[in-house]
Design an enzyme around this catalytic site. Structure first.
Site, short mmCIF file in Angstrom:
data_model
loop_
_atom_site.label_atom_id
_atom_site.label_comp_id
_atom_site.label_asym_id
_atom_site.label_seq_id
_atom_site.Cartn_x
_atom_site.Cartn_y
_atom_site.Cartn_z
CB THR A 62 -0.92 0.00 1.24
OG1 THR A 62 -1.71 -1.19 1.20
CG2 THR A 62 -1.82 1.22 1.27
CB CYS B 206 25.20 4.45 8.85
SG CYS B 206 24.28 5.37 7.63
#
Ligand SMILES: *Cc1c(COP(=O)(O)O)cnc(C)c1O
Length: 394
Positions: free
Chosen positions: A242, A328
């Site tokens: 979706t 990160c």
């Protein structure tokens, strides 16, 4: 002026209020599923997605049928690289990439390496640039993909994208470009640059987190991808699930704003960035990483020698938000692999400050930042044995 000052715009950006306003109705009244074909809620949502797709495509010189919405650039990189590897398995298994790519590309290539891919990891020079000759020499009849980024997230260094695209085209190899830092900051055009696949992300350009896109070229050549997420055939079968309608509507608005404002915003950011850069380079034993190479207007990466980077940042972390490497890896004490690949020694790589100015950065904030960092460096060097040894050696 409000503290803390935000100079970590390469990690993520604030959502522009105009973007938020565009998104809100799709949370409250217009909450339909864009795949619902049988009622107005669905139609309205689909219309919003269609409009956003047009806005996103326009920013990069693509057509809307070439945009696949994803959850961000990391997912887009996985879809692009793994998708090509699987789809073109019959043509070869060789991928060419570069050691300073974002982890989204590095780790995806490593994953494929374990599955049997041949990966060439191109080095970079001290400015952070790949060699075009080395790239061309690395191409074999087995080469199916070149994955080289547009501009680096730690240094802002811009690769020779046009030439890479030209070489890829000449050898009939797909060119995949991570343009997450470049899109919205400098003009990026997939046709002029001969890019076949390109990932970018809303939250780096004043849109929301959790939405991004993969550009997939439809003509000369038509690029095909093996889907990595199955289930319903959304996004022309390439990415099921979706659609994030509010996020996509916001992404579209963010792209439109960048397209409209880039020409004035770019120079404004460059002025702030240059001021910050020149201010900090006044410090003794400082070094501009990536200096001399073409760079993005909003990024600066400076190393300060003879002190410890993590403690330096902690000295003003409550006042100034910045990073010492990529977000990160900043949780660990490991020096940046990007800077190390540029031949920068361990001490300098550990003491790097990566700063990204943004749409909401003010000149006062830059003045305060220069002053605060300068004081912190001087104070820390006073108690640094490395600094004392350096001074005595002079
Ligand atoms: C931020 C970033 C990514 C990851 O994007 P997400 O949308 O957060 O997954 C990939 N590449 C570069 C160059 C980035 O700066």
């Amino acid at each position: 002026m409000k503290l803390p000052i935000y100079l970590d715009n390469n990690a993520t950006t604030a959502v522009d209020p105009r973007v938020l306003e565009t998104m809100l109705p799709y949370f409250t009244t217009q909450y339909g599923n864009a795949a619902s074909r049988s009622h107005p809620f669905g139609w309205v949502a689909e219309e919003a997605v269609d409009y956003a797709r047009e806005q996103v495509a326009q920013l990069i010189g693509a057509v809307k049928q070439e945009i696949v919405f994803t959850s961000g650039a990391t997912e887009a990189a996985n879809l692009a690289i793994k998708g090509v590897y699987e789809m073109y398995a019959g043509s070869g298994n060789h991928i060419i990439t570069c050691v300073t790519e974002h982890k989204a590309v590095v780790d995806t290539c490593r994953h494929l390496e374990k599955k049997g891919a041949q990966v060439t990891w191109l080095p970079v020079n001290e400015q952070g640039l790949i060699s075009i000759e080395a790239l061309e020499a690395a191409i074999t009849p087995q080469t199916i993909l070149i994955a080289i980024m547009y501009a680096n997230n730690e240094t802002g260094v811009i690769q020779p994208v046009k030439e890479i695209g030209r070489i890829a085209k000449k050898h009939n190899v797909i060119y995949c470009c991570d343009a997450t830092q470049a899109v919205g900051k400098i003009p990026v055009n997939v046709l002029e640059d001969d890019i076949d696949l390109m990932m970018f992300s809303a939250h780096k350009i004043y849109g929301p987190k959790g939405v991004g896109a993969l550009y997939v070229r439809r003509k000369s050549p038509r690029v095909r991808l093996a889907a990595q997420i199955d289930g319903g055939g959304h996004e022309r079968g390439m990415r099921s699930g979706t659609l994030n309608v509010p996020g996509i509507a916001g992404f579209g608005k963010a792209c439109e704003l960048c397209g409209e404002e880039m020409r004035t915003e770019g120079p404004r950011l460059a002025v702030l960035r240059d001021k910050l850069e020149l201010g900090l380079l006044q410090l003794e034993a400082s070094r501009l990483n990536g200096g001399g190479a073409p760079r993005l207007p909003h990024t600066v990466n400076i190393s300060l020698n003879y002190l410890e980077g993590q403690t330096l940042i902690m000295g003003f972390a409550k006042k100034i938000a910045l990073s010492s490497g990529s977000a990160c890896t900043s949780a660990s004490m490991e020096p940046s692999y990007v800077l190390k690949a540029m031949g920068i020694d361990d001490m300098l790589a550990r003491n790097a400050l990566r700063m990204g100015v943004g749409r909401f950065t003010t000149p006062e904030e830059i003045d305060f930042t220069i002053d605060t960092i300068t004081r912190a460096v001087i104070a820390m060097r006073e108690i640094s044995p490395a600094w004392e040894a350096y001074k005595q050696g002079q």
